[in-house]
Design a protein around this motif. Structure first.
Motif, PDB file in Angstrom:
ATOM      1  N   GLN A  97       0.836  -1.205   0.000  1.00  0.00           N
ATOM      2  CA  GLN A  97       0.000   0.000   0.000  1.00  0.00           C
ATOM      3  C   GLN A  97       0.871   1.256   0.000  1.00  0.00           C
ATOM      4  O   GLN A  97       1.636   1.491   0.942  1.00  0.00           O
ATOM      5  CB  GLN A  97      -0.923   0.005   1.210  1.00  0.00           C
ATOM      6  N   LEU A  98       0.737   2.067  -1.037  1.00  0.00           N
ATOM      7  CA  LEU A  98       1.578   3.246  -1.187  1.00  0.00           C
ATOM      8  C   LEU A  98       1.467   4.189   0.006  1.00  0.00           C
ATOM      9  O   LEU A  98       2.483   4.713   0.473  1.00  0.00           O
ATOM     10  CB  LEU A  98       1.256   3.981  -2.495  1.00  0.00           C
ATOM     11  N   THR A  99       0.274   4.404   0.524  1.00  0.00           N
ATOM     12  CA  THR A  99       0.124   5.330   1.660  1.00  0.00           C
ATOM     13  C   THR A  99       0.909   4.837   2.880  1.00  0.00           C
ATOM     14  O   THR A  99       1.537   5.630   3.580  1.00  0.00           O
ATOM     15  CB  THR A  99      -1.357   5.543   2.028  1.00  0.00           C
ATOM     16  N   VAL A 100       0.888   3.546   3.119  1.00  0.00           N
ATOM     17  CA  VAL A 100       1.635   2.967   4.239  1.00  0.00           C
ATOM     18  C   VAL A 100       3.136   3.065   3.964  1.00  0.00           C
ATOM     19  O   VAL A 100       3.920   3.426   4.849  1.00  0.00           O
ATOM     20  CB  VAL A 100       1.219   1.504   4.500  1.00  0.00           C
ATOM     21  N   LEU A 133       4.769   5.213   2.136  1.00  0.00           N
ATOM     22  CA  LEU A 133       5.244   6.593   2.260  1.00  0.00           C
ATOM     23  C   LEU A 133       5.267   7.044   3.721  1.00  0.00           C
ATOM     24  O   LEU A 133       6.207   7.722   4.149  1.00  0.00           O
ATOM     25  CB  LEU A 133       4.383   7.529   1.419  1.00  0.00           C
ATOM     26  N   ARG A 134       4.272   6.667   4.476  1.00  0.00           N
ATOM     27  CA  ARG A 134       4.197   7.069   5.882  1.00  0.00           C
ATOM     28  C   ARG A 134       5.321   6.446   6.711  1.00  0.00           C
ATOM     29  O   ARG A 134       5.736   6.999   7.730  1.00  0.00           O
ATOM     30  CB  ARG A 134       2.829   6.685   6.449  1.00  0.00           C
ATOM     31  N   SER A 140       7.287  11.614   4.052  1.00  0.00           N
ATOM     32  CA  SER A 140       6.702  10.621   4.947  1.00  0.00           C
ATOM     33  C   SER A 140       5.665  11.235   5.882  1.00  0.00           C
ATOM     34  O   SER A 140       4.671  10.591   6.235  1.00  0.00           O
ATOM     35  CB  SER A 140       7.827   9.964   5.766  1.00  0.00           C
ATOM     36  N   SER A 170       3.815  13.916   5.137  1.00  0.00           N
ATOM     37  CA  SER A 170       2.707  14.557   4.406  1.00  0.00           C
ATOM     38  C   SER A 170       1.600  13.593   4.028  1.00  0.00           C
ATOM     39  O   SER A 170       1.699  12.417   4.159  1.00  0.00           O
ATOM     40  CB  SER A 170       3.225  15.253   3.152  1.00  0.00           C
TER      41      SER A 170
END
Length: 129
Positions: free
Chosen positions: A6-9, A11-12, A127, A129
């Protein structure tokens, strides 16, 4: 296949970390025995090596691109979509060259030595944002 997709995970949880030392790129027609390279990749034209500068100098190799090695500590899947693009875009917006390598557990970035600290800060902002 293991790792996060998952891209959001991704990046975070980038968690960029600088590896110690200065790295350089070299190219040779054959892979010499006993060379301790961080990366060796065979292309049609020969072998590309990424190795510590002192290793290249001790072996008498011609080299280019003095760089820092940054590791994204998040365990990314090899099937994840968008991580390399997001990271490269963030660094490109700041005019920072980024040579990315996907390994089994992590992604690795080779950035100009003199911009390594700036690159890490950009990745930390990405990370958050």
């Amino acid at each position: 296949m293991s790792g996060e997709t998952q891209l959001t995970v991704l990046l975070r949880t980038l968690s960029p970390e600088r590896q110690p030392g200065e790295y350089v790129y070299a190219t040779l027609p054959t892979l010499p025995a006993g060379i301790d390279a961080a990366m060796a990749f065979r292309e049609h034209e020969g072998w590309t090596l990424v190795l510590r500068r002192e290793v290249a100098e001790a072996a008498g190799l011609d080299f280019t691109f003095p760089c820092a090695w940054l590791t994204l500590r998040v365990h990314s899947s090899l099937q994840a979509v968008g991580l390399t693009a997001a990271v490269a875009d963030a660094l490109a917006d700041a005019g920072i060259a980024c040579n990315a390598v996907a390994a089994y557990h992590h992604d690795h970035l080779f950035v100009p030595l003199d911009r390594a600290d700036e690159a890490i800060e950009i990745l930390r902002r990405l990370s958050r944002s």
